[in-house]
Design a protein around this motif. Structure first.
Motif, short mmCIF file in Angstrom:
data_model
loop_
_atom_site.label_atom_id
_atom_site.label_comp_id
_atom_site.label_asym_id
_atom_site.label_seq_id
_atom_site.Cartn_x
_atom_site.Cartn_y
_atom_site.Cartn_z
N GLY A 5 10.08 20.26 -16.03
CA GLY A 5 9.89 21.60 -15.48
C GLY A 5 8.43 21.99 -15.44
N ALA A 6 7.69 21.62 -16.48
CA ALA A 6 6.26 21.92 -16.53
C ALA A 6 5.50 21.16 -15.46
N LEU A 7 5.90 19.90 -15.23
CA LEU A 7 5.25 19.10 -14.18
C LEU A 7 5.50 19.69 -12.80
N LYS A 8 6.73 20.14 -12.55
CA LYS A 8 7.05 20.74 -11.26
C LYS A 8 6.27 22.04 -11.06
N ALA A 9 6.16 22.83 -12.13
CA ALA A 9 5.40 24.07 -12.04
C ALA A 9 3.93 23.78 -11.74
N ASN A 10 3.40 22.71 -12.36
CA ASN A 10 2.02 22.30 -12.09
C ASN A 10 1.85 21.88 -10.63
N LEU A 11 2.85 21.21 -10.08
CA LEU A 11 2.78 20.80 -8.68
C LEU A 11 2.80 21.99 -7.74
N LEU A 12 3.57 23.02 -8.08
CA LEU A 12 3.61 24.22 -7.24
C LEU A 12 2.24 24.90 -7.21
N VAL A 13 1.63 25.01 -8.38
CA VAL A 13 0.30 25.63 -8.46
C VAL A 13 -0.72 24.79 -7.70
N ALA A 14 -0.63 23.47 -7.87
CA ALA A 14 -1.55 22.56 -7.16
C ALA A 14 -1.37 22.68 -5.65
N ALA A 15 -0.13 22.77 -5.20
CA ALA A 15 0.13 22.91 -3.77
C ALA A 15 -0.43 24.22 -3.24
N GLN A 16 -0.32 25.29 -4.03
CA GLN A 16 -0.88 26.58 -3.62
C GLN A 16 -2.40 26.48 -3.47
N SER A 33 -4.33 15.30 -5.81
CA SER A 33 -5.65 15.42 -6.42
C SER A 33 -5.77 16.74 -7.19
N GLU A 34 -5.28 17.81 -6.62
CA GLU A 34 -5.31 19.12 -7.30
C GLU A 34 -4.49 19.08 -8.59
N ALA A 35 -3.37 18.36 -8.55
CA ALA A 35 -2.49 18.29 -9.71
C ALA A 35 -2.95 17.28 -10.74
N GLY A 36 -3.87 16.40 -10.36
CA GLY A 36 -4.33 15.36 -11.27
C GLY A 36 -3.30 14.27 -11.50
N VAL A 37 -2.50 14.00 -10.46
CA VAL A 37 -1.46 12.96 -10.54
C VAL A 37 -1.56 12.09 -9.29
N THR A 38 -0.74 11.05 -9.25
CA THR A 38 -0.71 10.18 -8.07
C THR A 38 0.18 10.79 -6.99
N ALA A 39 0.00 10.34 -5.77
CA ALA A 39 0.86 10.78 -4.67
C ALA A 39 2.31 10.41 -4.96
N GLY A 40 2.52 9.26 -5.60
CA GLY A 40 3.87 8.83 -5.96
C GLY A 40 4.54 9.79 -6.92
N ALA A 41 3.75 10.36 -7.84
CA ALA A 41 4.31 11.32 -8.80
C ALA A 41 4.75 12.59 -8.09
N VAL A 42 3.98 13.00 -7.09
CA VAL A 42 4.37 14.17 -6.30
C VAL A 42 5.68 13.91 -5.59
N LEU A 43 5.77 12.75 -4.95
CA LEU A 43 6.99 12.40 -4.20
C LEU A 43 8.20 12.21 -5.10
N TYR A 44 7.96 11.80 -6.34
CA TYR A 44 9.07 11.65 -7.28
C TYR A 44 9.77 12.99 -7.51
N HIS A 45 8.97 14.03 -7.66
CA HIS A 45 9.53 15.36 -7.91
C HIS A 45 9.90 16.08 -6.62
N TYR A 46 9.17 15.79 -5.55
CA TYR A 46 9.42 16.44 -4.26
C TYR A 46 9.40 15.37 -3.16
N PRO A 47 10.51 14.66 -2.95
CA PRO A 47 10.56 13.65 -1.90
C PRO A 47 10.29 14.23 -0.51
N ASN A 48 10.62 15.52 -0.35
CA ASN A 48 10.37 16.21 0.92
C ASN A 48 9.19 17.17 0.70
N MET A 49 8.06 16.85 1.31
CA MET A 49 6.86 17.65 1.07
C MET A 49 7.03 19.07 1.61
N GLN A 50 7.81 19.25 2.68
CA GLN A 50 8.03 20.59 3.21
C GLN A 50 8.74 21.48 2.19
#
Length: 199
Positions: A5-16, A33-50
């Motif tokens: 949950g904390a990682l997903k919240a971090n991704l939301l802030v990074a996306a903003q 880059s904003e989240a400090g993670v790999t692109a794969g980590a973003v896709l793991y939590h959000y397979p659909n970027m939209q």
């Protein structure tokens, strides 16, 4: 589960932050880059970027409705409620990340129905919020409205938006306090109340 949950919240802030910086055409690697993670980590939590962008926008907009209502808890005086609501709707400064995000969305709304819908919904909820305060003031005998509550509420939200955009453009004579004072001055005329500006 809490860590995810904390990682997903971090991704939301990074996306903003990424959207505020790069606009709504932001790329996956910029969010990563904003989240400090790999692109794969973003896709793991959000397979659909939209889906990520949609949730990030909804979360960013909460400040301008949900959080403002929370700030009114314990304030019973309609005049104090109105001033507090105005104060919490004005950008903190030209680098305010939430307002920069809204500006980015506003630029895309004519071409993107989803962003147009999000912004329209936010506007309508803010108008309803102001309308409730105005009508509370009429019921208590504190306000004598010069126009109907819907018109005044729409104008208050429009003034927030207009001064917010000017502040984002770094207008040299518009800061937080001056923008608040200008909006409150309109509210004084519209409500027939002096609306003191205690901090």
């Amino acid at each position: 589960m809490a860590r995810r949950g904390a990682l997903k919240a971090n991704l939301l802030v990074a996306a903003q932050r990424a959207m505020a910086e790069h606009g709504t055409s932001v790329r996956l690697n910029q969010i990563a880059s904003e989240a400090g993670v790999t692109a794969g980590a973003v896709l793991y939590h959000y397979p659909n970027m939209q889906e990520l962008l949609f949730e990030a926008n909804q979360s960013g907009m909460a400040r301008f409705h949900d959080h403002r209502l929370e700030a009114l808890v314990g304030i019973s005086d309609p005049a104090a409620r109105l001033v507090q609501t105005i104060r919490t709707g004005v950008p903190e400064g030209p680098e305010d990340p939430d307002v920069r995000l809204l500006c980015a969305l506003g630029g895309e709304a004519a071409r993107n129905n989803l962003y147009a819908l999000l912004l329209t919904s936010l506007f309508d909820r803010q108008v309803s919020m102001y309308q409730g305060i105005l009508e509370m003031g009429v019921a208590s005998g504190d306000f004598e409205l010069r126009q109907d509550s819907l018109t005044i509420a729409r104008n208050l939200v429009a003034l927030e938006d207009a001064y917010g955009y000017r502040m984002m453009a770094k207008h040299p004579t518009l800061g937080y306090e001056s923008a608040v004072e200008l909006i409150v001055e309109y509210a004084r005329l519209a409500t027939g109340h002096p609306l003191p500006l205690e901090k």
